[in-house]
Design a protein around this motif. Structure first.
Motif, PDB file in Angstrom:
ATOM      1  N   ALA A  63       0.824  -1.211   0.000  1.00  9.23           N
ATOM      2  CA  ALA A  63       0.000   0.000   0.000  1.00  9.23           C
ATOM      3  C   ALA A  63       0.858   1.260   0.000  1.00  9.23           C
ATOM      4  N   ALA A  64       1.914   1.264   0.805  1.00 14.85           N
ATOM      5  CA  ALA A  64       2.793   2.429   0.858  1.00 14.85           C
ATOM      6  C   ALA A  64       3.505   2.641  -0.481  1.00 14.85           C
ATOM      7  N   SER A  65       3.895   1.547  -1.127  1.00 12.96           N
ATOM      8  CA  SER A  65       4.549   1.662  -2.427  1.00 12.96           C
ATOM      9  C   SER A  65       3.587   2.188  -3.479  1.00 12.96           C
ATOM     10  N   LEU A  66       2.335   1.723  -3.430  1.00 10.84           N
ATOM     11  CA  LEU A  66       1.337   2.243  -4.363  1.00 10.84           C
ATOM     12  C   LEU A  66       1.109   3.729  -4.137  1.00 10.84           C
ATOM     13  N   LEU A  67       1.026   4.142  -2.886  1.00 11.58           N
ATOM     14  CA  LEU A  67       0.830   5.556  -2.567  1.00 11.58           C
ATOM     15  C   LEU A  67       2.005   6.392  -3.059  1.00 11.58           C
ATOM     16  N   ALA A  68       3.230   5.906  -2.831  1.00  9.06           N
ATOM     17  CA  ALA A  68       4.418   6.627  -3.295  1.00  9.06           C
ATOM     18  C   ALA A  68       4.442   6.723  -4.816  1.00  9.06           C
ATOM     19  N   GLY A  69       4.051   5.643  -5.487  1.00 15.76           N
ATOM     20  CA  GLY A  69       4.012   5.671  -6.943  1.00 15.76           C
ATOM     21  C   GLY A  69       2.998   6.671  -7.472  1.00 15.76           C
ATOM     22  N   ILE A  70       1.841   6.747  -6.811  1.00 17.18           N
ATOM     23  CA  ILE A  70       0.817   7.701  -7.233  1.00 17.18           C
ATOM     24  C   ILE A  70       1.305   9.132  -7.047  1.00 17.18           C
ATOM     25  N   VAL A  71       1.943   9.406  -5.899  1.00 18.23           N
ATOM     26  CA  VAL A  71       2.461  10.750  -5.642  1.00 18.23           C
ATOM     27  C   VAL A  71       3.523  11.123  -6.686  1.00 18.23           C
ATOM     28  N   ALA A  72       4.424  10.185  -6.996  1.00 18.52           N
ATOM     29  CA  ALA A  72       5.446  10.451  -8.009  1.00 18.52           C
ATOM     30  C   ALA A  72       4.813  10.694  -9.370  1.00 18.52           C
ATOM     31  N   LEU A  73       3.753   9.940  -9.688  1.00 21.32           N
ATOM     32  CA  LEU A  73       3.062  10.135 -10.962  1.00 21.32           C
ATOM     33  C   LEU A  73       2.437  11.516 -11.046  1.00 21.32           C
ATOM     34  N   ILE A  74       1.761  11.946  -9.988  1.00 21.93           N
ATOM     35  CA  ILE A  74       1.134  13.264  -9.983  1.00 21.93           C
ATOM     36  C   ILE A  74       2.187  14.367 -10.096  1.00 21.93           C
ATOM     37  N   CYS A  75       3.290  14.206  -9.363  1.00 22.97           N
ATOM     38  CA  CYS A  75       4.364  15.211  -9.442  1.00 22.97           C
ATOM     39  C   CYS A  75       4.957  15.276 -10.833  1.00 22.97           C
ATOM     40  N   ALA A  76       5.071  14.136 -11.506  1.00 23.01           N
ATOM     41  CA  ALA A  76       5.630  14.121 -12.860  1.00 23.01           C
ATOM     42  C   ALA A  76       4.763  14.904 -13.835  1.00 23.01           C
ATOM     43  N   CYS A  77       3.477  15.021 -13.538  1.00 20.29           N
ATOM     44  CA  CYS A  77       2.582  15.774 -14.419  1.00 20.29           C
ATOM     45  C   CYS A  77       2.842  17.274 -14.359  1.00 20.29           C
ATOM     46  N   PHE A  78       3.409  17.737 -13.251  1.00 20.59           N
ATOM     47  CA  PHE A  78       3.631  19.173 -13.071  1.00 20.59           C
ATOM     48  C   PHE A  78       5.079  19.581 -13.363  1.00 20.59           C
ATOM     49  N   VAL A  79       5.946  18.612 -13.592  1.00 17.66           N
ATOM     50  CA  VAL A  79       7.325  18.892 -14.018  1.00 17.66           C
ATOM     51  C   VAL A  79       7.420  18.483 -15.475  1.00 17.66           C
TER      52      VAL A  79
END
Length: 206
Positions: A63-79
């Motif tokens: 679950a923590a890895s999925l959450l981290a992956g989602i956060v990284a994905l969202i951040c990648a959209c703004f960079v």
């Protein structure tokens, strides 16, 4: 709406998010992908509850890895993808975030497969889920691993890799875009299988 022909088999997802490659509609693509990440957030808690009855520690890691992956994905959209300016002293921040998201998603799926394997004897749905999850996880990972190994081989031993490179150069398996879209489809199917095949077990054991 892409300025030129976009073929998912050969073009990476980042081309859609790039103001250089998609100047008129890159915000639409970035916003859609960020919204996708936001809508995925509840799955982290659902996956933890689903797997906690089998292996609590591995369920938390998944679950923590999925959450981290989602956060990284969202951040990648703004960079936005770019190669000329550093972001926080990192030259390819978008690529780093994208690869981090992929790595975290892969870890999530591997942990979930292990939990399904462990619980296969107690629940028939878990056994079915293990085989589905394994196929969705191992096939894209095997393809990405082989492609990365081949790229490394081209740098270390060009003479050995030249025939293989010539054979695969014009196939879809050589291009990162194919594996990105394949991985995205695998993650979607992975989450769908978790919801469709195991809700009764989550309700019974919660």
């Amino acid at each position: 709406m892409f300025p030129r022909s976009y073929d998912w088999r050969y073009s990476v997802i980042s081309h859609l998010l790039s103001p250089r490659d998609n100047p008129s509609h890159y915000r639409l693509a970035a916003g859609g992908l960020a919204l996708t990440g936001v809508l995925m957030l509840p799955f982290a808690g659902y996956l933890r509850r689903l797997l906690a009855t089998i292996a609590p520690r591995v369920a938390r890691v998944s679950a923590a890895s999925l959450l981290a992956g989602i956060v990284a994905l969202i951040c990648a959209c703004f960079v936005v993808p770019q190669h000329t300016h550093e972001v926080w002293r990192i030259r390819r921040m978008h690529e780093l975030l994208g690869r981090s998201a992929a790595g975290f998603f892969a870890l999530t799926m591997i942990c979930a497969c292990w939990c399904a394997w462990k619980g296969r004897d107690e629940n028939a749905a878990a056994a079915c889920l293990f085989w589905i999850w394994s196929a969705l996880t191992l096939l894209p990972l095997a393809g990405i691993f082989c492609s990365e190994a081949l790229l490394l081989l081209t740098q270390l031993e060009p003479a050995w890799s030249k025939p293989i490179r010539a054979m695969l150069r014009h196939s879809v398996f050589w291009h990162l875009g194919f594996w990105e879209w394949t991985g995205a489809a695998a993650i979607f199917a992975f989450l769908c299988a978790a919801v469709l095949l195991m809700p009764s077990q989550a309700d019974v054991k919660s």
